[in-house]
Design a protein around this motif. Sequence first.
Motif, PDB file in Angstrom:
ATOM      1  N   UNK A   1      36.161  42.595  31.901  1.00 40.88           N
ATOM      2  CA  UNK A   1      35.152  41.657  32.400  1.00 40.88           C
ATOM      3  C   UNK A   1      34.130  41.355  31.313  1.00 40.88           C
ATOM      4  N   UNK A   2      33.549  40.171  31.429  1.00 39.02           N
ATOM      5  CA  UNK A   2      32.472  39.761  30.530  1.00 39.02           C
ATOM      6  C   UNK A   2      31.382  39.103  31.368  1.00 39.02           C
ATOM      7  N   UNK A   3      30.137  39.535  31.191  1.00 37.00           N
ATOM      8  CA  UNK A   3      28.996  38.990  31.930  1.00 37.00           C
ATOM      9  C   UNK A   3      28.025  38.411  30.904  1.00 37.00           C
ATOM     10  N   UNK A   4      27.748  37.116  31.006  1.00 38.72           N
ATOM     11  CA  UNK A   4      26.920  36.426  30.030  1.00 38.72           C
ATOM     12  C   UNK A   4      26.075  35.351  30.710  1.00 38.72           C
ATOM     13  N   UNK A   5      25.077  34.879  29.987  1.00 41.41           N
ATOM     14  CA  UNK A   5      24.371  33.680  30.407  1.00 41.41           C
ATOM     15  C   UNK A   5      25.245  32.469  30.091  1.00 41.41           C
ATOM     16  N   UNK A   6      25.160  31.445  30.926  1.00 41.79           N
ATOM     17  CA  UNK A   6      25.968  30.252  30.704  1.00 41.79           C
ATOM     18  C   UNK A   6      25.653  29.626  29.357  1.00 41.79           C
ATOM     19  N   UNK A   7      24.393  29.688  28.952  1.00 45.18           N
ATOM     20  CA  UNK A   7      24.002  29.111  27.671  1.00 45.18           C
ATOM     21  C   UNK A   7      24.618  29.807  26.474  1.00 45.18           C
ATOM     22  N   UNK A   8      25.145  31.018  26.666  1.00 42.58           N
ATOM     23  CA  UNK A   8      25.750  31.759  25.557  1.00 42.58           C
ATOM     24  C   UNK A   8      27.228  31.430  25.367  1.00 42.58           C
ATOM     25  N   UNK A   9      27.826  30.658  26.264  1.00 38.97           N
ATOM     26  CA  UNK A   9      29.231  30.294  26.132  1.00 38.97           C
ATOM     27  C   UNK A   9      29.372  29.098  25.202  1.00 38.97           C
ATOM     28  N   UNK A  10      30.428  29.114  24.400  1.00 39.02           N
ATOM     29  CA  UNK A  10      30.711  27.963  23.563  1.00 39.02           C
ATOM     30  C   UNK A  10      31.212  26.793  24.399  1.00 39.02           C
ATOM     31  N   UNK A  11      31.138  25.591  23.850  1.00 40.35           N
ATOM     32  CA  UNK A  11      31.520  24.405  24.604  1.00 40.35           C
ATOM     33  C   UNK A  11      33.001  24.421  24.960  1.00 40.35           C
ATOM     34  N   UNK A  12      33.827  24.919  24.067  1.00 45.43           N
ATOM     35  CA  UNK A  12      35.263  24.966  24.338  1.00 45.43           C
ATOM     36  C   UNK A  12      35.582  25.933  25.472  1.00 45.43           C
ATOM     37  N   UNK A  13      34.969  27.115  25.440  1.00 41.27           N
ATOM     38  CA  UNK A  13      35.202  28.088  26.515  1.00 41.27           C
ATOM     39  C   UNK A  13      34.618  27.595  27.831  1.00 41.27           C
ATOM     40  N   UNK A  14      33.471  26.963  27.766  1.00 42.39           N
ATOM     41  CA  UNK A  14      32.847  26.443  28.979  1.00 42.39           C
ATOM     42  C   UNK A  14      33.710  25.366  29.621  1.00 42.39           C
ATOM     43  N   UNK A  15      34.298  24.516  28.803  1.00 45.82           N
ATOM     44  CA  UNK A  15      35.190  23.484  29.328  1.00 45.82           C
ATOM     45  C   UNK A  15      36.420  24.111  29.990  1.00 45.82           C
TER      46      UNK A  15
ATOM     47  N   UNK B   1      26.095  22.941  33.301  1.00 46.62           N
ATOM     48  CA  UNK B   1      25.203  21.854  32.913  1.00 46.62           C
ATOM     49  C   UNK B   1      24.210  22.362  31.864  1.00 46.62           C
ATOM     50  N   UNK B   2      23.833  21.453  30.977  1.00 48.66           N
ATOM     51  CA  UNK B   2      22.930  21.841  29.887  1.00 48.66           C
ATOM     52  C   UNK B   2      21.603  22.381  30.403  1.00 48.66           C
ATOM     53  N   UNK B   3      21.173  21.908  31.588  1.00 43.18           N
ATOM     54  CA  UNK B   3      19.896  22.356  32.135  1.00 43.18           C
ATOM     55  C   UNK B   3      20.005  23.699  32.850  1.00 43.18           C
ATOM     56  N   UNK B   4      21.217  24.217  33.010  1.00 47.11           N
ATOM     57  CA  UNK B   4      21.436  25.457  33.767  1.00 47.11           C
ATOM     58  C   UNK B   4      21.874  26.601  32.862  1.00 47.11           C
ATOM     59  N   UNK B   5      21.358  26.628  31.653  1.00 47.84           N
ATOM     60  CA  UNK B   5      21.772  27.654  30.714  1.00 47.84           C
ATOM     61  C   UNK B   5      21.368  29.054  31.103  1.00 47.84           C
ATOM     62  N   UNK B   6      20.356  29.204  31.993  1.00 42.12           N
ATOM     63  CA  UNK B   6      19.922  30.539  32.398  1.00 42.12           C
ATOM     64  C   UNK B   6      20.723  31.087  33.567  1.00 42.12           C
ATOM     65  N   UNK B   7      21.722  30.342  34.052  1.00 36.82           N
ATOM     66  CA  UNK B   7      22.608  30.872  35.080  1.00 36.82           C
ATOM     67  C   UNK B   7      23.475  31.985  34.495  1.00 36.82           C
ATOM     68  N   UNK B   8      23.934  32.858  35.358  1.00 38.24           N
ATOM     69  CA  UNK B   8      24.747  33.996  34.937  1.00 38.24           C
ATOM     70  C   UNK B   8      26.196  33.740  35.317  1.00 38.24           C
ATOM     71  N   UNK B   9      27.134  34.093  34.423  1.00 43.20           N
ATOM     72  CA  UNK B   9      28.546  33.902  34.692  1.00 43.20           C
ATOM     73  C   UNK B   9      29.292  35.189  34.359  1.00 43.20           C
ATOM     74  N   UNK B  10      30.141  35.613  35.276  1.00 44.03           N
ATOM     75  CA  UNK B  10      30.987  36.792  35.081  1.00 44.03           C
ATOM     76  C   UNK B  10      32.435  36.336  35.108  1.00 44.03           C
ATOM     77  N   UNK B  11      33.213  36.729  34.114  1.00 42.02           N
ATOM     78  CA  UNK B  11      34.607  36.307  34.012  1.00 42.02           C
ATOM     79  C   UNK B  11      35.506  37.528  33.863  1.00 42.02           C
ATOM     80  N   UNK B  12      36.702  37.414  34.434  1.00 42.29           N
ATOM     81  CA  UNK B  12      37.717  38.461  34.321  1.00 42.29           C
ATOM     82  C   UNK B  12      38.853  37.943  33.456  1.00 42.29           C
ATOM     83  N   UNK B  13      39.335  38.808  32.549  1.00 43.16           N
ATOM     84  CA  UNK B  13      40.367  38.417  31.593  1.00 43.16           C
ATOM     85  C   UNK B  13      41.502  39.437  31.619  1.00 43.16           C
ATOM     86  N   UNK B  14      42.717  38.944  31.463  1.00 45.46           N
ATOM     87  CA  UNK B  14      43.888  39.817  31.386  1.00 45.46           C
ATOM     88  C   UNK B  14      44.178  40.149  29.929  1.00 45.46           C
TER      89      UNK B  14
END
Length: 641
Positions: free
Chosen positions: A394-408, A435-448
């Motif tokens: 798992x990875x827990x980050x702020x949305x603003x910390x994700x690159x544009x390619x990963x965010x897409x 969204x660019x205005x929501x960079x302080x949102x939190x996102x948790x992702x699971x990866x295999x």
Amino acid sequence: MTPDGTVHGGTIGGNSAPGDTGRLRRTGPRRILRGPRADTVPAIVARACAFVGLVDVAAGVFPRFRHSRMHAIAEVLPGALGPFAAALSLSAGILLLLLAHGLRRHKRRAWRAAVGLLPAGALAQFLYRHSLVGVLISLVLLALLLRHRDEFAALPDPRSRWLALANFVLMGAGSLGLGLVIVSVHPGETVGNPSLAARLEHVLYGLFGFEGPVDYTGPTSWTVAYSLGALGLITAITTIYLALRPEHPVARLTSDDEARLRDLLARHGGRDSLGHFALRRDKGVVFSPSGKAAVCYRVVSGVMLASGDPIGDVEAWPGAIERFMDEAKIHSWTPAVMGCSETGGEVWARETGLDALELGDEAVVDVADFSLSGRAMRNVRQMVRRIERAGYETRVRRVGDLGEQELDRVRRAVDDWRGTDTERGFSMALGRLGDAADGDCLIATAHRVEGAARSASGRAVAGDGRDDAVPGPYGDLKAVLHFVPWGVDGVSLDLMRRDRAADPGMNELLIVAALQAAPKFGIERMSLNFAMFRSALSRGEKLGAGPVLRAWRGLLVFLSRWFQIESLYKFNEKFQPRWEPRFVVFRNTRDLPRIGFAALQAEGFVTPRLARLSRIGAQARRQCVHGAATVERGQKVGAAH
């Protein structure tokens, strides 16, 4: 003495003898016949128009009705007009039925149409039927409308050109069905025995003003022809009117509105976990006169639906609530609030006189108190460890910390993994991600992780030559959780999405990961899902629950087959949260079914068919992309073999 001067028993001034009571009642002020109260006129006129419309439709369709004892009533009602009584009665009846709903809702345009229709009906009664009673009924209704015209000042609802298409489809279907009845209710005058297909063909021709294959004896042929032509004409006129009238777009947040709301949330956002969801851009907003508070809303099926508590300073809430109620009154919308807190419900009830009903509970987990240890957390602990052993990280980050390619890639995955063709959510969903205005949102992702061991469910390991060995269309991404800010020290769950092919337990894994990572982000509290009727489900399964409570719980469990009622409660309960009650605020008990239906529409559980048609293209494009990725994945598997 009452305000109108009527004496109720006793004496005037209390100085007369008991024996004088009767005399004083006779000589005192008398009650004057004043007619209905102004606020009841719209409902009275609406019922009258609906009754008139139903009788006119029946008189225009059924020949026996026109020649029965009720014919005397049908003759004096507005709409039964002269030698073309059947067609004109049918037309006027349908128009009056269409106007009734608008009159009940105090709509100005419905009032104008009724004011124009009633004199025409009165004139027709006098010229064709010579019925003074019919003229009197029309004029009485007209007098009520003119005298109380201030009660019909509501502005139009939000609307678009889609309403014209909806009217064409619904009116066309109704005209086809009613036309089939008209063609079939004259068996004694019908030549031969036409089939159902022939009658349908006759209706279709008649709606466009042409003669069909069904023949009648006597004047019945003209009656049927004029009636069918009237149905087609009404369908065409109403559709053209709706298509050409000016649009009233649905309220949307402007950039200035959003900036003001974000400023209020920065100062007062920690009070309500649902505050950030006010930034949905498909909502309208009204601000208090001071600008220190606001209420966000959406209008659905005539219901002005707010969600959560007002935004901003509690002391300024009454001003925002007053503006909200004024807006509802101007448009004759039904005011309602979904998911407000206990404090918010008390303020709404105090300021507006509305009533409140507990709707369910919000699950809130205090980060400092959360732990996977203990018997109560055994199931969650075992599930998380099993999934981690299966090769997930798992990875827990702020949305603003994700690159544009990963965010897409995350956006496309979230859209593809959605189980419905519409995005659900209104009161507890932001409706966007990344969204660019929501960079302080939190996102948790699971990866295999590649090269992982075989999962506990028996799925193949990465690298063994099966499907799981090749990354999917979104790489190693398998699940996503998105949280919005709740003040500076909290987050509120927005959405949960996972790959259906991934191991079960992805959501539990990511919630635990987010809770464990929360301290490094300064997060002290986390709001999870909302559980409707949680207290009823909890009490109904306990020992000693009465038959009524058990029956209510049984109904909720039954409804859980279509709506996530019990499942959300059970899921949230795994994390041992504290439960915060949430309320629905409403004006009258009779409004609850309408408010409930509007809430289901707003949340995306009930979607109009026409709205679904507009999304078919986007859904098909997603399926094409997913199919192309699957083919490419299969080619890679073949190459690996």
